[in-house]
Design a protein around this motif. Structure first.
Motif, PDB file in Angstrom:
ATOM      1  N   MET A   1       0.847  -1.209   0.000  1.00  0.00           N
ATOM      2  CA  MET A   1       0.000   0.000   0.000  1.00  0.00           C
ATOM      3  C   MET A   1       0.883   1.260   0.000  1.00  0.00           C
ATOM      4  O   MET A   1       1.772   1.390   0.839  1.00  0.00           O
ATOM      5  N   LYS A   2       0.635   2.140  -0.961  1.00  0.00           N
ATOM      6  CA  LYS A   2       1.406   3.382  -1.039  1.00  0.00           C
ATOM      7  C   LYS A   2       0.683   4.487  -0.283  1.00  0.00           C
ATOM      8  O   LYS A   2      -0.540   4.646  -0.414  1.00  0.00           O
ATOM      9  N   ARG A   3       1.457   5.264   0.488  1.00  0.00           N
ATOM     10  CA  ARG A   3       0.848   6.346   1.262  1.00  0.00           C
ATOM     11  C   ARG A   3       1.062   7.676   0.534  1.00  0.00           C
ATOM     12  O   ARG A   3       2.208   8.037   0.240  1.00  0.00           O
ATOM     13  N   ILE A   4      -0.059   8.367   0.286  1.00  0.00           N
ATOM     14  CA  ILE A   4       0.035   9.634  -0.438  1.00  0.00           C
ATOM     15  C   ILE A   4      -0.630  10.735   0.371  1.00  0.00           C
ATOM     16  O   ILE A   4      -1.698  10.539   0.949  1.00  0.00           O
ATOM     17  N   LEU A   5       0.042  11.884   0.416  1.00  0.00           N
ATOM     18  CA  LEU A   5      -0.514  13.036   1.144  1.00  0.00           C
ATOM     19  C   LEU A   5      -0.855  14.125   0.132  1.00  0.00           C
ATOM     20  O   LEU A   5       0.014  14.549  -0.645  1.00  0.00           O
ATOM     21  N   ILE A   6      -2.133  14.549   0.121  1.00  0.00           N
ATOM     22  CA  ILE A   6      -2.542  15.615  -0.804  1.00  0.00           C
ATOM     23  C   ILE A   6      -2.935  16.845   0.007  1.00  0.00           C
ATOM     24  O   ILE A   6      -3.739  16.766   0.945  1.00  0.00           O
ATOM     25  N   LEU A   7      -2.336  17.976  -0.390  1.00  0.00           N
ATOM     26  CA  LEU A   7      -2.490  19.201   0.390  1.00  0.00           C
ATOM     27  C   LEU A   7      -3.060  20.311  -0.486  1.00  0.00           C
ATOM     28  O   LEU A   7      -2.443  20.712  -1.480  1.00  0.00           O
ATOM     29  N   ASP A   8      -4.262  20.762  -0.116  1.00  0.00           N
ATOM     30  CA  ASP A   8      -4.886  21.883  -0.843  1.00  0.00           C
ATOM     31  C   ASP A   8      -5.851  22.552   0.113  1.00  0.00           C
ATOM     32  O   ASP A   8      -6.531  21.870   0.874  1.00  0.00           O
ATOM     33  N   ASP A   9      -5.899  23.901   0.067  1.00  0.00           N
ATOM     34  CA  ASP A   9      -6.793  24.565   1.015  1.00  0.00           C
ATOM     35  C   ASP A   9      -8.210  24.689   0.485  1.00  0.00           C
ATOM     36  O   ASP A   9      -9.102  25.145   1.175  1.00  0.00           O
ATOM     37  N   ASP A  10      -8.440  24.244  -0.748  1.00  0.00           N
ATOM     38  CA  ASP A  10      -9.769  24.337  -1.347  1.00  0.00           C
ATOM     39  C   ASP A  10     -10.525  23.033  -1.070  1.00  0.00           C
ATOM     40  O   ASP A  10     -10.240  21.991  -1.659  1.00  0.00           O
ATOM     41  N   GLN A  11     -11.480  23.111  -0.149  1.00  0.00           N
ATOM     42  CA  GLN A  11     -12.177  21.903   0.294  1.00  0.00           C
ATOM     43  C   GLN A  11     -12.925  21.220  -0.847  1.00  0.00           C
ATOM     44  O   GLN A  11     -12.934  19.990  -0.945  1.00  0.00           O
ATOM     45  N   ARG A  12     -13.517  22.029  -1.774  1.00  0.00           N
ATOM     46  CA  ARG A  12     -14.285  21.417  -2.869  1.00  0.00           C
ATOM     47  C   ARG A  12     -13.362  20.597  -3.768  1.00  0.00           C
ATOM     48  O   ARG A  12     -13.698  19.521  -4.217  1.00  0.00           O
ATOM     49  N   TYR A  48       5.467   8.746   4.218  1.00  0.00           N
ATOM     50  CA  TYR A  48       4.673   8.860   2.980  1.00  0.00           C
ATOM     51  C   TYR A  48       5.530   8.514   1.766  1.00  0.00           C
ATOM     52  O   TYR A  48       6.760   8.681   1.775  1.00  0.00           O
ATOM     53  N   ASP A  49       4.849   8.036   0.729  1.00  0.00           N
ATOM     54  CA  ASP A  49       5.575   7.693  -0.504  1.00  0.00           C
ATOM     55  C   ASP A  49       5.508   8.812  -1.531  1.00  0.00           C
ATOM     56  O   ASP A  49       6.304   8.835  -2.467  1.00  0.00           O
ATOM     57  N   ALA A  50       4.538   9.723  -1.384  1.00  0.00           N
ATOM     58  CA  ALA A  50       4.458  10.859  -2.297  1.00  0.00           C
ATOM     59  C   ALA A  50       3.623  11.967  -1.670  1.00  0.00           C
ATOM     60  O   ALA A  50       2.749  11.708  -0.846  1.00  0.00           O
ATOM     61  N   VAL A  51       3.916  13.217  -2.061  1.00  0.00           N
ATOM     62  CA  VAL A  51       3.148  14.367  -1.592  1.00  0.00           C
ATOM     63  C   VAL A  51       2.691  15.152  -2.816  1.00  0.00           C
ATOM     64  O   VAL A  51       3.446  15.322  -3.774  1.00  0.00           O
ATOM     65  N   VAL A  52       1.414  15.592  -2.796  1.00  0.00           N
ATOM     66  CA  VAL A  52       0.920  16.502  -3.828  1.00  0.00           C
ATOM     67  C   VAL A  52       0.538  17.778  -3.110  1.00  0.00           C
ATOM     68  O   VAL A  52      -0.202  17.735  -2.125  1.00  0.00           O
ATOM     69  N   THR A  53       1.082  18.924  -3.551  1.00  0.00           N
ATOM     70  CA  THR A  53       0.743  20.150  -2.835  1.00  0.00           C
ATOM     71  C   THR A  53       0.425  21.314  -3.774  1.00  0.00           C
ATOM     72  O   THR A  53       1.045  21.467  -4.830  1.00  0.00           O
ATOM     73  N   ASP A  54      -0.549  22.091  -3.357  1.00  0.00           N
ATOM     74  CA  ASP A  54      -0.854  23.347  -4.027  1.00  0.00           C
ATOM     75  C   ASP A  54       0.218  24.349  -3.595  1.00  0.00           C
ATOM     76  O   ASP A  54       0.925  24.118  -2.600  1.00  0.00           O
ATOM     77  N   ILE A  78      11.107  11.849  -0.344  1.00  0.00           N
ATOM     78  CA  ILE A  78       9.702  11.737  -0.745  1.00  0.00           C
ATOM     79  C   ILE A  78       9.458  12.613  -1.983  1.00  0.00           C
ATOM     80  O   ILE A  78       9.748  13.813  -1.960  1.00  0.00           O
ATOM     81  N   PRO A  79       8.964  12.040  -3.073  1.00  0.00           N
ATOM     82  CA  PRO A  79       8.700  12.870  -4.264  1.00  0.00           C
ATOM     83  C   PRO A  79       7.514  13.813  -4.015  1.00  0.00           C
ATOM     84  O   PRO A  79       6.527  13.418  -3.393  1.00  0.00           O
ATOM     85  N   VAL A  80       7.650  15.063  -4.484  1.00  0.00           N
ATOM     86  CA  VAL A  80       6.590  16.061  -4.285  1.00  0.00           C
ATOM     87  C   VAL A  80       6.095  16.555  -5.652  1.00  0.00           C
ATOM     88  O   VAL A  80       6.887  17.006  -6.474  1.00  0.00           O
ATOM     89  N   VAL A  81       4.790  16.411  -5.876  1.00  0.00           N
ATOM     90  CA  VAL A  81       4.187  16.942  -7.100  1.00  0.00           C
ATOM     91  C   VAL A  81       3.548  18.285  -6.745  1.00  0.00           C
ATOM     92  O   VAL A  81       2.792  18.376  -5.786  1.00  0.00           O
TER      93      VAL A  81
END
Ligand SMILES: [Fe+2]
Ligand SMILES: [Fe+2]
Length: 382
Positions: A1-12, A48-54, A78-81
């Motif tokens: 199982m890969k762990r991914i963290l997604i970060l964005d302040d826009d809830q929608r 975490y295995d990857a991070v996606v951030t705004d 950790i790779p960051v997109v």
């Protein structure tokens, strides 16, 4: 199982991603967050295995977070997109400069996000495997070094025993001389590395006896003057066997093109143990008052390690059964040594030996000769 963290302040936006990602990826555990500080905290706790951030976030920006991730030992791999606006050229350049693994235009299209994530996760897996291989290679090299050290130690001991077996049939004699010497040197405050070298070098003191003809070496009675001249050569023969190592080994390395670097350096370098052993082989029969052989060195001109081995060797010879006589009781042996202190033995080394007696006894018990192999005949101690 890969762990991914997604970060964005826009809830929608997060809700939309959550729905799509959930449907498309069963082998990903995705965490959604709105605050960069909370994300940073989570990154410290979970691998975490990857991070996606705004980029635009409350508090610190996505780029600052990226920078932190790269600088931190725990998170630097950790790779960051990074999600950026379509025409934000400067921002894109900055993100890449800070080490972003990939960039994505906003608004994010789920299919594209999944494809990019797959590719950065694949790269990360490859990198992790590579690192694991490197670690295991390093461990392998370390293990080989330890094996090599152990086999060297074993060869040194066996070489010493081979020499002793020829005339004394007491292989344990060489081990005891090594241990006694070490105990004396420890009493004299010598360094740990000196003690370790001496433990291995001392057992080779009589290696030169290999070169003495049986007629002399095994003669049951006392030696004639001529035979003594031959017998005394064992010191110089021993030194030659041990000192001329590189002359033998370097042509072998060249001829067979030995490639293993650890074996090569072990063979090519001057071995400090063999160097010390060569010195001991040459000078272990020198006497404090200059009456010894082969050089007739006096006092501190006799190498320190040889003065130590002389004490250890004399004690063990006196307290062991020999082909030509039985072992003397310890008290008698000690009194003989006391008498020769200052003429044969270095008084300071002798004093250290007396202080080391408890350890000497422990060694004698541990490495006792279990059987008398040779019959007792009268003869001189050599
Ligand atoms: Fe000797
Ligand atoms: Fe000896």
């Amino acid at each position: 199982m890969k762990r991914i963290l997604i970060l964005d302040d826009d809830q929608r936006m997060l809700d939309a991603l959550r729905r799509t990602l959930h449907r498309q990826t069963e082998d990903w555990a995705v965490t959604f967050m709105r605050h960069p500080e909370a994300a940073w905290e989570a990154l410290q706790k979970t691998p975490y295995d990857a991070v996606v951030t705004d980029v635009r976030l409350p508090g610190i920006s996505g780029l600052e977070l990226l920078d932190r991730i790269r600088q931190n030992e725990r998170t630097k791999d950790i790779p960051v997109v990074v999600l950026t606006g379509l025409n934000d050229r400067d921002l894109k350049a900055k993100a890449l400069e800070l080490g972003a693994a990939d960039l994505l235009n906003k608004p994010v299209e789920a299919g594209q996000l999944i494809a990019r994530l797959r590719s950065v996760l694949e790269a990360k897996t490859y990198q992790d495997d590579l690192r694991a291989t490197n670690t295991s290679l390093t461990e392998e090299v370390r293990r080989q070094d330890a094996d090599l050290a152990q086999s060297r130690m074993s060869i040194v001991c066996r070489l010493g025993m081979a020499a002793e077996f020829r005339d004394e049939a007491t292989g344990n004699h060489v081990i005891r001389v090594g241990c006694y010497s070490r105990a004396i040197a420890a009493e004299m405050g010598m360094s740990r590395s000196f003690l370790e070298m001496l433990l291995l070098a001392a057992p080779l003191h009589d290696i030169g006896k290999i070169g003495i003809p049986d007629g002399v070496l095994l003669k049951p009675g006392p030696l004639s003057d001529d035979e003594w001249v031959i017998m005394k050569r064992h010191c110089e023969i021993g030194e030659r066997i041990l000192r001329e190592q590189s002359k033998v080994v370097v042509p072998l390395i060249d001829w067979y093109a030995v490639e293993s670097s650890s074996i090569k350096s072990a063979l090519e370098n001057r071995d400090p143990v063999l160097d010390m052993a060569a010195t001991i082989a040459l000078t272990h029969h020198e006497k404090w008052d200059g009456g010894g052989y082969p050089r007739g060195l006096v006092g501190e001109a006799i190498p320190f390690e040889s003065r130590i081995v002389a004490v250890a060797d004399v004690f063990d010879a006196l307290t062991s059964n020999r082909p030509y006589r039985l072992a003397r009781p310890e008290e008698e042996a000690l009194s003989i040594m006391e008498d020769t202190m200052g003429s044969h033995l270095d008084p300071r080394v002798h004093a250290a030996f007396i202080r080391a007696l408890p350890e000497v006894h422990a060694v004698r018990d541990r490495f006792a000769d279990d059987a008398i192999v040779f019959p007792h005949t009268e003869g001189a101690s050599r």
